[in-house]
Design a protein around this motif. Structure first.
Motif, PDB file in Angstrom:
ATOM      1  N   VAL A 148     -22.800 -34.174  35.198  1.00  0.00           N
ATOM      2  CA  VAL A 148     -23.422 -32.924  35.652  1.00  0.00           C
ATOM      3  C   VAL A 148     -23.026 -32.622  37.097  1.00  0.00           C
ATOM      4  CG1 VAL A 148     -25.604 -31.759  36.153  1.00  0.00           C
ATOM      5  CG2 VAL A 148     -25.357 -33.065  34.052  1.00  0.00           C
ATOM      6  N   ALA A 149     -23.359 -33.526  37.995  1.00  0.00           N
ATOM      7  CA  ALA A 149     -23.039 -33.334  39.410  1.00  0.00           C
ATOM      8  C   ALA A 149     -21.810 -34.118  39.849  1.00  0.00           C
ATOM      9  CB  ALA A 149     -24.241 -33.729  40.276  1.00  0.00           C
ATOM     10  N   GLY A 150     -21.298 -34.975  38.976  1.00  0.00           N
ATOM     11  CA  GLY A 150     -20.121 -35.764  39.318  1.00  0.00           C
ATOM     12  C   GLY A 150     -20.397 -36.834  40.348  1.00  0.00           C
ATOM     13  N   LYS A 151     -21.653 -37.302  40.415  1.00  0.00           N
ATOM     14  CA  LYS A 151     -21.976 -38.239  41.491  1.00  0.00           C
ATOM     15  C   LYS A 151     -22.599 -39.547  41.010  1.00  0.00           C
ATOM     16  CE  LYS A 151     -26.619 -36.563  42.847  1.00  0.00           C
ATOM     17  NZ  LYS A 151     -27.284 -37.857  43.116  1.00  0.00           N
ATOM     18  N   ASP A 152     -23.382 -39.547  39.945  1.00  0.00           N
ATOM     19  CA  ASP A 152     -24.112 -40.739  39.520  1.00  0.00           C
ATOM     20  C   ASP A 152     -23.376 -41.466  38.387  1.00  0.00           C
ATOM     21  OD1 ASP A 152     -26.185 -40.241  41.403  1.00  0.00           O
ATOM     22  OD2 ASP A 152     -27.061 -38.776  40.043  1.00  0.00           O
ATOM     23  N   ARG A 153     -23.411 -40.924  37.179  1.00  0.00           N
ATOM     24  CA  ARG A 153     -22.680 -41.557  36.082  1.00  0.00           C
ATOM     25  C   ARG A 153     -21.190 -41.622  36.381  1.00  0.00           C
ATOM     26  NH1 ARG A 153     -25.581 -37.856  31.608  1.00  0.00           N
ATOM     27  NH2 ARG A 153     -25.685 -36.545  33.486  1.00  0.00           N
ATOM     28  N   THR A 154     -20.643 -40.504  36.886  1.00  0.00           N
ATOM     29  CA  THR A 154     -19.228 -40.486  37.254  1.00  0.00           C
ATOM     30  C   THR A 154     -18.956 -41.446  38.395  1.00  0.00           C
ATOM     31  OG1 THR A 154     -18.945 -38.203  36.500  1.00  0.00           O
ATOM     32  CG2 THR A 154     -17.365 -39.014  38.135  1.00  0.00           C
ATOM     33  N   GLY A 155     -19.856 -41.480  39.372  1.00  0.00           N
ATOM     34  CA  GLY A 155     -19.678 -42.377  40.506  1.00  0.00           C
ATOM     35  C   GLY A 155     -19.625 -43.826  40.082  1.00  0.00           C
ATOM     36  N   PHE A 156     -20.476 -44.218  39.135  1.00  0.00           N
ATOM     37  CA  PHE A 156     -20.471 -45.594  38.661  1.00  0.00           C
ATOM     38  C   PHE A 156     -19.196 -45.891  37.879  1.00  0.00           C
ATOM     39  CE2 PHE A 156     -21.624 -48.789  35.379  1.00  0.00           C
ATOM     40  CZ  PHE A 156     -21.747 -49.882  36.239  1.00  0.00           C
ATOM     41  N   ALA A 157     -18.785 -44.977  36.997  1.00  0.00           N
ATOM     42  CA  ALA A 157     -17.566 -45.191  36.214  1.00  0.00           C
ATOM     43  C   ALA A 157     -16.363 -45.389  37.127  1.00  0.00           C
ATOM     44  CB  ALA A 157     -17.332 -44.007  35.276  1.00  0.00           C
ATOM     45  N   VAL A 158     -16.224 -44.532  38.136  1.00  0.00           N
ATOM     46  CA  VAL A 158     -15.086 -44.622  39.041  1.00  0.00           C
ATOM     47  C   VAL A 158     -15.145 -45.895  39.877  1.00  0.00           C
ATOM     48  CG1 VAL A 158     -14.003 -43.543  41.063  1.00  0.00           C
ATOM     49  CG2 VAL A 158     -14.643 -42.149  39.084  1.00  0.00           C
ATOM     50  N   ALA A 159     -16.339 -46.262  40.340  1.00  0.00           N
ATOM     51  CA  ALA A 159     -16.475 -47.507  41.108  1.00  0.00           C
ATOM     52  C   ALA A 159     -16.080 -48.715  40.259  1.00  0.00           C
ATOM     53  CB  ALA A 159     -17.906 -47.660  41.622  1.00  0.00           C
ATOM     54  N   LEU A 160     -16.423 -48.703  38.975  1.00  0.00           N
ATOM     55  CA  LEU A 160     -16.013 -49.784  38.083  1.00  0.00           C
ATOM     56  C   LEU A 160     -14.496 -49.847  37.964  1.00  0.00           C
ATOM     57  CD1 LEU A 160     -18.201 -50.028  34.844  1.00  0.00           C
ATOM     58  CD2 LEU A 160     -17.997 -51.679  36.714  1.00  0.00           C
ATOM     59  N   PHE A 161     -13.872 -48.691  37.786  1.00  0.00           N
ATOM     60  CA  PHE A 161     -12.413 -48.653  37.691  1.00  0.00           C
ATOM     61  C   PHE A 161     -11.782 -49.173  38.974  1.00  0.00           C
ATOM     62  CE2 PHE A 161      -8.576 -46.308  38.911  1.00  0.00           C
ATOM     63  CZ  PHE A 161      -7.689 -46.802  37.966  1.00  0.00           C
ATOM     64  N   HIS A 162     -12.245 -48.678  40.101  1.00  0.00           N
ATOM     65  CA  HIS A 162     -11.704 -49.137  41.376  1.00  0.00           C
ATOM     66  C   HIS A 162     -11.846 -50.647  41.522  1.00  0.00           C
ATOM     67  CE1 HIS A 162     -11.942 -44.976  43.551  1.00  0.00           C
ATOM     68  NE2 HIS A 162     -10.771 -45.171  42.985  1.00  0.00           N
ATOM     69  N   SER A 163     -13.003 -51.162  41.147  1.00  0.00           N
ATOM     70  CA  SER A 163     -13.222 -52.601  41.223  1.00  0.00           C
ATOM     71  C   SER A 163     -12.262 -53.350  40.295  1.00  0.00           C
ATOM     72  CB  SER A 163     -14.672 -52.920  40.860  1.00  0.00           C
ATOM     73  OG  SER A 163     -14.915 -54.306  40.873  1.00  0.00           O
ATOM     74  N   ALA A 164     -12.064 -52.820  39.100  1.00  0.00           N
ATOM     75  CA  ALA A 164     -11.219 -53.485  38.106  1.00  0.00           C
ATOM     76  C   ALA A 164      -9.774 -53.610  38.555  1.00  0.00           C
ATOM     77  CB  ALA A 164     -11.284 -52.732  36.778  1.00  0.00           C
ATOM     78  N   VAL A 165      -9.277 -52.618  39.295  1.00  0.00           N
ATOM     79  CA  VAL A 165      -7.858 -52.651  39.693  1.00  0.00           C
ATOM     80  C   VAL A 165      -7.653 -53.213  41.085  1.00  0.00           C
ATOM     81  CG1 VAL A 165      -7.209 -50.778  38.135  1.00  0.00           C
ATOM     82  CG2 VAL A 165      -7.905 -50.232  40.485  1.00  0.00           C
ATOM     83  N   GLY A 166      -8.748 -53.576  41.794  1.00  0.00           N
ATOM     84  CA  GLY A 166      -8.591 -54.249  43.069  1.00  0.00           C
ATOM     85  C   GLY A 166      -8.681 -53.380  44.301  1.00  0.00           C
ATOM     86  N   VAL A 167      -9.341 -52.232  44.202  1.00  0.00           N
ATOM     87  CA  VAL A 167      -9.582 -51.415  45.396  1.00  0.00           C
ATOM     88  C   VAL A 167     -10.628 -52.123  46.261  1.00  0.00           C
ATOM     89  CG1 VAL A 167     -10.497 -49.195  46.225  1.00  0.00           C
ATOM     90  CG2 VAL A 167      -8.966 -49.261  44.241  1.00  0.00           C
ATOM     91  N   ALA A 168     -10.427 -52.114  47.574  1.00  0.00           N
ATOM     92  CA  ALA A 168     -11.341 -52.795  48.491  1.00  0.00           C
ATOM     93  C   ALA A 168     -12.715 -52.133  48.479  1.00  0.00           C
ATOM     94  CB  ALA A 168     -10.772 -52.774  49.901  1.00  0.00           C
ATOM     95  N   LYS A 169     -13.744 -52.940  48.758  1.00  0.00           N
ATOM     96  CA  LYS A 169     -15.116 -52.438  48.721  1.00  0.00           C
ATOM     97  C   LYS A 169     -15.305 -51.251  49.654  1.00  0.00           C
ATOM     98  CE  LYS A 169     -19.953 -53.648  49.452  1.00  0.00           C
ATOM     99  NZ  LYS A 169     -20.929 -54.698  49.832  1.00  0.00           N
ATOM    100  N   ASP A 170     -14.734 -51.295  50.856  1.00  0.00           N
ATOM    101  CA  ASP A 170     -14.914 -50.184  51.793  1.00  0.00           C
ATOM    102  C   ASP A 170     -14.368 -48.888  51.218  1.00  0.00           C
ATOM    103  OD1 ASP A 170     -16.117 -51.850  53.599  1.00  0.00           O
ATOM    104  OD2 ASP A 170     -14.428 -51.950  54.992  1.00  0.00           O
ATOM    105  N   ASP A 171     -13.256 -48.959  50.501  1.00  0.00           N
ATOM    106  CA  ASP A 171     -12.685 -47.753  49.901  1.00  0.00           C
ATOM    107  C   ASP A 171     -13.502 -47.303  48.692  1.00  0.00           C
ATOM    108  OD1 ASP A 171     -10.619 -47.391  51.727  1.00  0.00           O
ATOM    109  OD2 ASP A 171      -9.240 -48.681  50.608  1.00  0.00           O
ATOM    110  N   ILE A 172     -14.061 -48.259  47.942  1.00  0.00           N
ATOM    111  CA  ILE A 172     -14.948 -47.892  46.835  1.00  0.00           C
ATOM    112  C   ILE A 172     -16.143 -47.110  47.377  1.00  0.00           C
ATOM    113  CG2 ILE A 172     -16.529 -48.792  45.071  1.00  0.00           C
ATOM    114  CD1 ILE A 172     -14.580 -51.127  44.688  1.00  0.00           C
ATOM    115  N   MET A 173     -16.711 -47.590  48.476  1.00  0.00           N
ATOM    116  CA  MET A 173     -17.848 -46.912  49.095  1.00  0.00           C
ATOM    117  C   MET A 173     -17.442 -45.538  49.626  1.00  0.00           C
ATOM    118  SD  MET A 173     -20.536 -48.813  48.828  1.00  0.00           S
ATOM    119  CE  MET A 173     -19.933 -49.481  47.271  1.00  0.00           C
ATOM    120  N   ALA A 174     -16.280 -45.485  50.268  1.00  0.00           N
ATOM    121  CA  ALA A 174     -15.826 -44.214  50.851  1.00  0.00           C
ATOM    122  C   ALA A 174     -15.624 -43.162  49.769  1.00  0.00           C
ATOM    123  CB  ALA A 174     -14.540 -44.426  51.644  1.00  0.00           C
TER     124      ALA A 174
END
Length: 259
Positions: A148-174
């Motif tokens: 809906v807003a692209g921030k909660d469910r989408t935010g979690f999905a993208v953070a999972l992807f970033h984590s899975a491929v090795g994006v640094a935590k600071d960039d995941i947060m950013a």
């Protein structure tokens, strides 16, 4: 404006979540990983800009009732395969659900923290998280994930992807916190506030801003639940989402390029 953000008028929070450095070297490709809010109010110019991205897949994390209430507009050149759940992924979008009984900003903040704590194991959402990763592993072309807003469910999905491929935590947060400033943030807040007030008339401006914003602490809460899973994040990805080590390597092969 941040060069990740596609400047649209009627679609909020539309942006590229590629481009980040990953562990072991390399960087996520740009122009193939997109995220956004819903598209009901897309203008014709917005639709032309979206068509120009040549999307192969759209993963719509909204449930059936959300899609019925707010159907997405599509442009004449839209040819993406749209992936949707059969039922509901949540009773309400997390920021709307959090507004129930939230009469001040502090209560809203606490409700969002609780909502994020439940996101990793929300029964209705898990099948769509698995589908999202299936789409990315298949890698047919550029993809978009939205809710809906692209921030909660989408935010979690993208953070999972970033984590899975090795994006640094600071960039995941950013990337997660970019929601707060992406595009015309004030207009997004105003439109979101109007919807919230139609449901929760007692909410004041500070409460509405809390509900429409994101804080790093929210996604950290969700990721801490993932980390606490037996086997840690790798175990969660493999056993809950179906992203085995082999599939993580496929993701890196498809989306990581040399610097």
């Amino acid at each position: 404006m941040n060069d990740r953000v596609l400047p649209l008028h009627g679609v909020h929070n539309f942006r590229d979540y590629g481009g980040y450095a990953v562990s072991g070297g390399g960087r996520l490709r740009r122009g193939v990983l997109w995220r956004s809010a819903q598209h009901q109010d897309a203008t014709d110019a917005d639709l032309a800009a979206i068509d120009a991205l040549d999307l192969a897949d759209v993963v719509d994390l909204r449930g059936a009732s959300e899609r019925a209430a707010h159907p997405c507009r599509r442009g004449p050149g839209f040819a993406a395969n749209v992936h949707v759940p059969d039922g509901e992924t949540t009773g309400l979008a997390p920021h709307l659900a959090a507004a129930h009984g939230a009469l001040d900003a502090g209560a809203a903040d606490r409700a969002l923290m609780t909502a994020y704590e439940g996101i990793p194991f929300r029964p209705g959402l898990l099948p769509m998280l698995r589908r999202y990763f299936d789409v990315l592993v298949d890698g047919r072309g550029a993809s978009l994930v939205h809710c809906v807003a692209g921030k909660d469910r989408t935010g979690f999905a993208v953070a999972l992807f970033h984590s899975a491929v090795g994006v640094a935590k600071d960039d995941i947060m950013a990337d997660y916190e970019l929601t707060n400033v992406a595009g015309d943030a004030e207009r997004r807040l105003a439109e979101g506030a109007a919807l919230l007030r139609s449901r929760y008339a007692a909410a004041d401006d500070a409460t509405l801003r809390t509900l429409m914003a994101v804080r790093g602490a929210y996604i950290e809460r969700a990721l801490s639940v993932v980390a606490a899973y037996e086997g840690g994040p790798e175990g969660y990805l493999a056993e809950v989402i179906g992203v085995t080590p082999a599939r993580r390597e496929l993701l890196r092969a498809r989306y990581v390029e040399p610097v």
